[in-house]
Motif scaffolding. Structure first.
Motif, PDB file in Angstrom:
ATOM      1  N   GLU A  86       0.821  -1.217   0.000  1.00 54.17           N
ATOM      2  CA  GLU A  86       0.000   0.000   0.000  1.00 54.17           C
ATOM      3  C   GLU A  86       0.858   1.272   0.000  1.00 54.17           C
ATOM      4  O   GLU A  86       0.310   2.378   0.001  1.00 54.17           O
ATOM      5  CB  GLU A  86      -0.921   0.018   1.226  1.00 54.17           C
ATOM      6  CG  GLU A  86      -2.011  -1.033   1.224  1.00 54.17           C
ATOM      7  CD  GLU A  86      -3.209  -0.635   0.370  1.00 54.17           C
ATOM      8  OE1 GLU A  86      -3.039   0.170  -0.571  1.00 54.17           O
ATOM      9  OE2 GLU A  86      -4.314  -1.130   0.642  1.00 54.17           O
ATOM     10  N   SER A  87       2.168   1.130   0.010  1.00 52.64           N
ATOM     11  CA  SER A  87       3.052   2.299   0.137  1.00 52.64           C
ATOM     12  C   SER A  87       2.797   3.327  -0.952  1.00 52.64           C
ATOM     13  O   SER A  87       2.653   4.524  -0.680  1.00 52.64           O
ATOM     14  CB  SER A  87       4.524   1.861   0.095  1.00 52.64           C
ATOM     15  OG  SER A  87       4.834   1.030   1.177  1.00 52.64           O
ATOM     16  N   ILE A  88       2.751   2.879  -2.196  1.00 53.35           N
ATOM     17  CA  ILE A  88       2.571   3.815  -3.317  1.00 53.35           C
ATOM     18  C   ILE A  88       1.187   4.448  -3.260  1.00 53.35           C
ATOM     19  O   ILE A  88       1.027   5.643  -3.542  1.00 53.35           O
ATOM     20  CB  ILE A  88       2.777   3.087  -4.661  1.00 53.35           C
ATOM     21  CG1 ILE A  88       4.169   2.443  -4.708  1.00 53.35           C
ATOM     22  CG2 ILE A  88       2.604   4.057  -5.824  1.00 53.35           C
ATOM     23  CD1 ILE A  88       5.313   3.415  -4.602  1.00 53.35           C
ATOM     24  N   ASN A  89       0.178   3.663  -2.870  1.00 57.95           N
ATOM     25  CA  ASN A  89      -1.174   4.212  -2.761  1.00 57.95           C
ATOM     26  C   ASN A  89      -1.246   5.334  -1.731  1.00 57.95           C
ATOM     27  O   ASN A  89      -1.975   6.311  -1.915  1.00 57.95           O
ATOM     28  CB  ASN A  89      -2.167   3.106  -2.380  1.00 57.95           C
ATOM     29  CG  ASN A  89      -2.456   2.160  -3.526  1.00 57.95           C
ATOM     30  OD1 ASN A  89      -2.403   2.545  -4.684  1.00 57.95           O
ATOM     31  ND2 ASN A  89      -2.744   0.912  -3.197  1.00 57.95           N
ATOM     32  N   VAL A  90      -0.497   5.185  -0.644  1.00 64.26           N
ATOM     33  CA  VAL A  90      -0.498   6.215   0.393  1.00 64.26           C
ATOM     34  C   VAL A  90       0.254   7.452  -0.086  1.00 64.26           C
ATOM     35  O   VAL A  90      -0.267   8.574  -0.042  1.00 64.26           O
ATOM     36  CB  VAL A  90       0.136   5.677   1.696  1.00 64.26           C
ATOM     37  CG1 VAL A  90       0.240   6.784   2.736  1.00 64.26           C
ATOM     38  CG2 VAL A  90      -0.681   4.516   2.248  1.00 64.26           C
TER      39      VAL A  90
END
Length: 360
Positions: A86-90
């Motif tokens: 989820e890093s990129i989504n955040v």
């Protein structure tokens, strides 16, 4: 002092001719890039796989990089600075918050939001964009704590999506719509837009409440239909402005055309789980459709703000001659949608608590 002898030692070893095997160099470069990409996909810090977490947390074709459940809140806050699926989504939407904040400052200096009432729809739309990015970023950051938190976080995310769709339409009708269209439908347009915003949030929350994992295709149809109707209605002023589409387009029309195109592309990638559908587990960290959708939404919002600002600059004499927008109408319409959406989220969270009580 600069050691020229050492520099001279290395210079002769540098070759600038084209006699080398370029194919071998390109293959070597490709292998390095592939190795770097594979290392990015290595989820060593968050080793949970799709088999280690409940089905509600599992995204189709995403296998690695899930975070553990029921950890202290600090675990999820700290994960902001670590690598997981989820890093990129955040970070994509945290970047959106920062850039929208900068645009608020930038356009305020040029439009003077506090004194120029004709700029209030612009301020409303920037505010809804910031709220949307904020809701999405923190939903993706914190949802993994528990099933209840997961459902609550994404209900709030739907609230932000609904609010931004409303803000976009508000922006388009006031600044970008042809004058004949604006005069014909101004207040009716905002009222209908408000209803579609409420519907979009309701259908998303309903689909989340009614369907369970593994989700049937009907869940996405239910969710997408509400958002699609809201989006299509919000861009009608732009379509009226673009039609007929005569190339080459000027920079303003390119922004309007670009935001429509990027939204369609992002929706297709997200809706059909592209490209991870063709390589499950290979795009867990970077390159999955949801991340590309976030990138497209970021580009849509940036193009929207710049295109509409240029419309205002071009038509400023016409716009400034209109009846001044009422502060209660501008802020009140946004706050009324926010209130309705909060009630919707609260209602479905209450239903969730009742379900859990019955199951116990």
């Amino acid at each position: 002092m600069l050691d020229l002898t050492r520099f001279a030692y290395y210079v002769p070893s540098l070759s600038f001719s084209f006699e080398h095997d370029m194919r071998a160099r390109l293959q070597n470069l490709h292998l390095r890039a592939q190795s770097a990409f594979i290392s990015l996909q290595n989820m060593s810090r968050y080793p949970c796989t799709s088999e280690d977490v409940p089905p509600i947390f599992v995204e189709r074709y995403i296998i690695h990089g899930y975070r553990s459940l029921h950890k202290p809140w600090s675990y999820y806050w700290k994960s902001l600075f670590h690598k997981h699926n989820e890093s990129i989504n955040v970070w994509s939407h945290l970047t959106g918050i920062l850039y929208m904040g900068y645009l608020f400052y930038y356009y305020n200096k040029r439009l003077n939001f506090f004194e120029n009432s004709h700029s209030w729809p612009f301020a409303v739309s920037l505010s809804t964009a910031i709220i949307m990015f904020l809701c999405s970023a923190f939903a993706h950051l914190l949802h993994s704590k528990s099933e209840k938190i997961h459902l609550t976080c994404f209900s709030i995310d739907y609230l932000g999506v609904s609010l931004h769709g409303f803000g976009s339409g508000f922006l388009h009708i006031y600044y970008s719509a042809p004058e004949w269209y604006y005069n014909k439908i101004e207040y009716e347009y905002i009222f209908i837009l408000l209803l579609f915003g409420i519907l979009a949030c309701f259908l998303n929350c309903f689909a989340q409440d009614y369907f369970s994992r593994p989700y049937p295709p009907l869940k996405r149809v239910c969710q997408f239909s509400g958002c699609a109707v809201l989006w299509m209605y919000s861009v009608i002023p732009l379509i009226a402005r673009l039609f007929p589409l005569n190339f080459p387009l000027d920079s303003t029309l390119m922004c309007h055309f670009g935001q429509i195109l990027f939204f369609i592309i992002g929706s297709i990638l997200f809706g059909f789980d592209l490209p991870q559908r063709f390589c499950p587990g290979s795009l867990d960290f970077i390159g999955q459709g949801h991340q590309l959708f976030h990138l497209c939404i970021y580009l849509v919002t940036v193009l929207q703000m710049h295109g509409v600002y240029w419309d205002y600059e071009d038509k400023r004499t016409i716009i400034d001659q209109r009846t001044k927008p009422d502060l209660i109408f501008c802020a009140g319409s946004m706050l009324s949608l926010l209130l309705w959406n909060i009630v919707t989220v609260w209602y479905f969270r209450r239903r969730l608590r009742e379900k859990n009580c019955h199951e116990k």
